[in-house]
Write a protein that holds these residues in place. Structure first.
Motif, mmCIF file in Angstrom:
data_model
loop_
_atom_site.group_PDB
_atom_site.id
_atom_site.type_symbol
_atom_site.label_atom_id
_atom_site.label_comp_id
_atom_site.label_asym_id
_atom_site.label_seq_id
_atom_site.Cartn_x
_atom_site.Cartn_y
_atom_site.Cartn_z
ATOM 1 N N PRO A 159 0.834 -1.207 0.000
ATOM 2 C CA PRO A 159 0.000 0.000 0.000
ATOM 3 C C PRO A 159 0.868 1.256 0.000
ATOM 4 N N GLN A 160 0.531 2.191 -0.853
ATOM 5 C CA GLN A 160 1.309 3.419 -0.976
ATOM 6 C C GLN A 160 0.565 4.593 -0.343
ATOM 7 N N ASN A 161 1.282 5.373 0.437
ATOM 8 C CA ASN A 161 0.706 6.573 1.043
ATOM 9 C C ASN A 161 1.461 7.788 0.511
ATOM 10 N N PRO A 162 0.793 8.655 -0.260
ATOM 11 C CA PRO A 162 1.488 9.806 -0.856
ATOM 12 C C PRO A 162 2.093 10.744 0.179
ATOM 13 N N ASP A 163 1.586 10.703 1.401
ATOM 14 C CA ASP A 163 2.126 11.580 2.438
ATOM 15 C C ASP A 163 3.600 11.295 2.716
ATOM 16 N N MET A 164 4.029 10.030 2.501
ATOM 17 C CA MET A 164 5.415 9.688 2.794
ATOM 18 C C MET A 164 6.367 10.462 1.888
ATOM 19 N N GLY A 165 6.005 10.577 0.605
ATOM 20 C CA GLY A 165 6.838 11.329 -0.321
ATOM 21 C C GLY A 165 6.884 12.804 0.005
ATOM 22 N N GLU A 166 5.783 13.335 0.537
ATOM 23 C CA GLU A 166 5.741 14.748 0.893
ATOM 24 C C GLU A 166 6.533 15.027 2.171
ATOM 25 N N LEU A 167 6.534 14.054 3.072
ATOM 26 C CA LEU A 167 7.216 14.250 4.352
ATOM 27 C C LEU A 167 8.731 14.022 4.267
ATOM 28 N N MET A 168 9.161 13.178 3.321
ATOM 29 C CA MET A 168 10.582 12.834 3.269
ATOM 30 C C MET A 168 11.498 14.055 3.158
ATOM 31 N N PRO A 169 11.237 15.012 2.245
ATOM 32 C CA PRO A 169 12.141 16.170 2.160
ATOM 33 C C PRO A 169 12.215 16.955 3.474
ATOM 34 N N LEU A 170 11.110 17.029 4.191
ATOM 35 C CA LEU A 170 11.112 17.735 5.465
ATOM 36 C C LEU A 170 11.955 17.006 6.492
ATOM 37 N N VAL A 171 11.841 15.670 6.507
ATOM 38 C CA VAL A 171 12.608 14.876 7.469
ATOM 39 C C VAL A 171 14.094 14.934 7.141
ATOM 40 N N VAL A 172 14.441 14.762 5.880
ATOM 41 C CA VAL A 172 15.849 14.751 5.465
ATOM 42 C C VAL A 172 16.513 16.100 5.720
ATOM 43 N N SER A 173 15.770 17.175 5.496
ATOM 44 C CA SER A 173 16.335 18.526 5.696
ATOM 45 C C SER A 173 16.337 18.960 7.149
ATOM 46 N N GLY A 174 15.699 18.179 8.007
ATOM 47 C CA GLY A 174 15.617 18.551 9.426
ATOM 48 C C GLY A 174 14.539 19.571 9.722
ATOM 49 N N LYS A 175 13.673 19.837 8.765
ATOM 50 C CA LYS A 175 12.627 20.845 8.947
ATOM 51 C C LYS A 175 11.306 20.268 9.443
ATOM 52 N N ALA A 176 11.226 18.954 9.546
ATOM 53 C CA ALA A 176 9.979 18.320 9.981
ATOM 54 C C ALA A 176 9.752 18.546 11.470
ATOM 55 N N SER A 177 8.519 18.723 11.858
ATOM 56 C CA SER A 177 8.184 18.757 13.276
ATOM 57 C C SER A 177 8.305 17.340 13.836
ATOM 58 N N LYS A 178 8.264 17.211 15.155
ATOM 59 C CA LYS A 178 8.337 15.890 15.761
ATOM 60 C C LYS A 178 7.176 15.023 15.289
ATOM 61 N N GLU A 179 6.002 15.611 15.217
ATOM 62 C CA GLU A 179 4.829 14.864 14.780
ATOM 63 C C GLU A 179 4.995 14.401 13.334
ATOM 64 N N GLU A 180 5.533 15.273 12.469
ATOM 65 C CA GLU A 180 5.739 14.904 11.073
ATOM 66 C C GLU A 180 6.787 13.795 10.950
ATOM 67 N N ARG A 181 7.871 13.936 11.720
ATOM 68 C CA ARG A 181 8.901 12.892 11.667
ATOM 69 C C ARG A 181 8.364 11.564 12.176
ATOM 70 N N ASP A 182 7.642 11.585 13.268
ATOM 71 C CA ASP A 182 7.085 10.353 13.827
ATOM 72 C C ASP A 182 6.144 9.685 12.822
ATOM 73 N N ARG A 183 5.363 10.486 12.135
ATOM 74 C CA ARG A 183 4.429 9.931 11.138
ATOM 75 C C ARG A 183 5.192 9.324 9.969
ATOM 76 N N PHE A 184 6.231 10.018 9.531
ATOM 77 C CA PHE A 184 7.052 9.492 8.436
ATOM 78 C C PHE A 184 7.703 8.168 8.824
ATOM 79 N N VAL A 185 8.310 8.142 9.991
ATOM 80 C CA VAL A 185 8.992 6.922 10.445
ATOM 81 C C VAL A 185 8.001 5.771 10.569
#
Length: 213
Positions: A159-185
């Motif tokens: 199953p593919q979730n498009p949110d993962m692709g949107e969150l990855m750049p934020l996580v990699v750049s360190g700009k993701a919030s804790k909630e965003e990072r936790d959701r991505f992980v």
């Protein structure tokens, strides 16, 4: 966590199938007794790669399934396994996946150990076929019997979730919030968990067939 052990954040890593192999070279040079068995677990692949993803877990499970198909209930023998990867080392994630397979089987490219006499040779037993690319396709062969199996890995069936692709750049750049990072992980490692523990729920994720080479 026991002292001196890696502190993994994903508890399911140790639930993945373990891989048990014999290694004649380990017996000859005294690393193990003659009846000893090497045990590989998914965290060994994570240590090698430095991360856990669908490619690393896929390579681990490709190896699990190939060795089971080749050896059944017998214990596989390192340095007696050849691997043909259908593509070049820079195609897809073939390079990192090959490292996982090499770690477990001992099969290596031209940097592999040449062996002692006829024992323990790994050199040029893992080969890339860049003349005939096939998507995530790996052929394993037993040297003693010649039996070969082809394993194809298709993570796109998960199953593919498009949110993962949107969150990855934020996580990699360190700009993701804790909630965003936790959701991505949760989504990222959730796919890894499916590959390792629930492959039968996703038809076509792994396909295995005996082949002649």
């Amino acid at each position: 966590m026991a002292e001196g052990q890696s502190n993994w954040s994903q508890g399911f890593f140790d639930e993945a199938p373990e891989i048990r192999l014999k290694d004649p070279l380990a017996y000859i040079l005294g690393a193990m007794e003659a009846d000893g068995v090497m045990v590989f677990k998914y965290p060994d692949a994570v240590k090698m790669a430095g991360h856990s993803c669908a490619a690393v877990s896929g390579a681990y499970m490709v190896t699990v399934k190939a060795l089971k198909a080749l050896y059944g209930d017998d214990i596989p023998v390192r340095s007696q396994i050849k691997v043909l990867i259908k593509g070049g080392p820079t195609d897809l994630a073939y390079g990192p996946m090959a490292q996982v397979i090499s770690l477990i089987t001992g099969a290596a490219g031209n940097t592999g150990f040449k062996g002692l006499g006829r024992v323990g040779g790994r050199q040029n037993k893992l080969v890339f076929d860049d003349k005939d690319f096939q998507f995530n396709t790996f052929i394993f062969q037993r040297e003693d019997t010649g039996k070969s199996v082809k394993v194809t890995y298709s993570p796109q069936v998960l199953p593919q979730n498009p949110d993962m692709g949107e969150l990855m750049p934020l996580v990699v750049s360190g700009k993701a919030s804790k909630e965003e990072r936790d959701r991505f992980v949760s989504m990222w490692q959730g796919n890894v968990k499916k590959v390792l523990l629930e492959p039968d729920k996703y038809p076509g994720l792994f396909e295995i067939e005996e082949v002649k080479i």
